[in-house]
Design a protein around this motif. Structure first.
Motif, short mmCIF file in Angstrom:
data_model
loop_
_atom_site.label_atom_id
_atom_site.label_comp_id
_atom_site.label_asym_id
_atom_site.label_seq_id
_atom_site.Cartn_x
_atom_site.Cartn_y
_atom_site.Cartn_z
N LYS A 179 0.75 -1.26 0.17
CA LYS A 179 -0.06 -0.22 0.09
C LYS A 179 0.90 1.19 0.00
O LYS A 179 0.60 2.34 -0.84
CB LYS A 179 -0.98 -0.29 1.37
CG LYS A 179 -1.76 1.52 1.31
CD LYS A 179 -2.78 1.15 2.49
CE LYS A 179 -3.79 2.39 2.55
NZ LYS A 179 -4.71 2.50 3.75
N ARG A 182 2.27 1.76 -3.37
CA ARG A 182 1.23 2.30 -4.32
C ARG A 182 1.24 3.89 -4.23
O ARG A 182 1.05 4.54 -5.11
CB ARG A 182 0.09 1.61 -4.06
CG ARG A 182 0.07 0.08 -4.72
CD ARG A 182 -1.47 -0.36 -4.93
NE ARG A 182 -2.25 -0.33 -3.54
CZ ARG A 182 -2.31 -1.36 -2.72
NH1 ARG A 182 -1.54 -2.60 -2.82
NH2 ARG A 182 -2.89 -1.15 -1.64
N ARG A 188 -2.81 3.08 -8.82
CA ARG A 188 -4.18 2.71 -8.10
C ARG A 188 -4.13 1.23 -7.56
O ARG A 188 -4.84 0.90 -6.70
CB ARG A 188 -5.19 2.99 -9.01
CG ARG A 188 -5.40 4.49 -9.15
CD ARG A 188 -6.42 4.69 -10.42
NE ARG A 188 -5.76 4.51 -11.61
CZ ARG A 188 -6.36 4.81 -12.63
NH1 ARG A 188 -7.43 5.07 -12.90
NH2 ARG A 188 -5.60 4.33 -13.93
N THR A 189 -3.31 0.32 -8.44
CA THR A 189 -3.19 -0.88 -8.30
C THR A 189 -1.90 -1.31 -7.86
O THR A 189 -0.85 -0.70 -8.53
CB THR A 189 -3.83 -1.81 -9.31
OG1 THR A 189 -2.96 -1.63 -10.59
CG2 THR A 189 -5.29 -1.14 -9.63
N THR A 190 -1.89 -2.51 -7.49
CA THR A 190 -0.44 -3.20 -7.54
C THR A 190 0.44 -3.48 -8.60
O THR A 190 1.57 -3.28 -8.74
CB THR A 190 -0.31 -4.47 -6.52
OG1 THR A 190 -0.75 -4.13 -5.16
CG2 THR A 190 1.12 -4.79 -6.25
N SER A 191 -0.53 -3.87 -9.53
CA SER A 191 0.17 -4.22 -10.89
C SER A 191 0.53 -2.90 -11.43
O SER A 191 1.68 -2.80 -12.22
CB SER A 191 -1.16 -4.53 -11.79
OG SER A 191 -1.51 -6.04 -11.36
N GLU A 192 -0.28 -1.74 -11.42
CA GLU A 192 0.15 -0.53 -11.93
C GLU A 192 1.54 0.00 -11.31
O GLU A 192 2.69 0.45 -11.77
CB GLU A 192 -0.84 0.66 -11.74
CG GLU A 192 -0.42 1.91 -12.43
CD GLU A 192 -1.49 2.94 -12.15
OE1 GLU A 192 -1.14 4.08 -12.55
OE2 GLU A 192 -2.48 2.58 -11.50
#
Length: 203
Positions: A179, A182, A188-192
């Motif tokens: 978190k 991020r 916005r996401t962990t992938s991003e």
């Protein structure tokens, strides 16, 4: 607004490129640019801002949904409010837009001419200037070693439980690191966050 010498040099190039003026919006996030500058006619700028035309401007919509460079005449998006025609009455008869950067931090520049379309060479110059301004004003992103390691483990295929075990911390502590990563990367996401960390060579 005062600019550094590199920014001033690039804006001088835009001045020469765009006889009827230009608009620069750098690193647009949540519909707000971090840096905004315009040399369009003051009456047009006032009208555009007072009427919130950016909410209905086909050139802005193009820049949000595309990267690259295009002439306004080539934009195939609805213009139900006739903004291009209205801009023409203020001397912005021909124009071009360039867009650079990820959707989460997009930069858009528009240039205008009163008498003719911009040439391919001028479009190439606009694209180069846009990329240069975007890169020059990009924030230096960073991660703590703990945040970087958490993202690196997920990027290599570990699940939360396994990654937490490798680090010798609880799964809730591992999620807290994700978190914070991020938030630091404005993802916005962990992938991003993983994608941005890779783009900036942080993992």
């Amino acid at each position: 607004m005062a600019f550094d010498s590199e920014t001033e040099a690039l804006l001088d190039e835009l001045d020469k490129l765009a006889p009827a003026g230009y608009m620069v919006g750098l690193h647009i996030r949540l519909a707000q640019p971090r840096i905004y500058h315009s040399s369009y006619p003051p009456d047009w700028v006032t009208r555009y801002n007072e009427r919130s035309y950016y909410l209905r401007d086909p050139a802005v919509f193009w820049g949000i949904s595309h990267t690259g460079v295009t002439r306004w005449s080539a934009i195939r998006l609805p213009d139900p409010f006739g903004l291009f025609d209205e801009a023409g009455r203020f001397g912005l008869c021909f124009g071009a837009s360039a867009s650079a950067g990820p959707m989460s931090s997009r930069s858009i520049i528009g240039i205008a001419h009163a008498e003719r379309e911009f040439s391919d060479e001028e479009l190439a110059a606009l694209a180069r200037i846009t990329q240069a301004l975007h890169a020059h004003h990009e924030e230096c992103l960073s991660l703590t070693p703990a945040q970087a390691e958490a993202l690196r483990l997920l990027a290599s295929g570990d699940r939360h439980t396994a990654a937490a075990a490798r680090l010798g911390i609880s799964e809730s502590a591992f999620k807290a690191r994700l978190k914070s990563a991020r938030l630091r990367l404005e993802a916005r996401t962990t992938s991003e966050a993983i994608r941005k960390a890779r783009e900036h060579r942080l993992i």
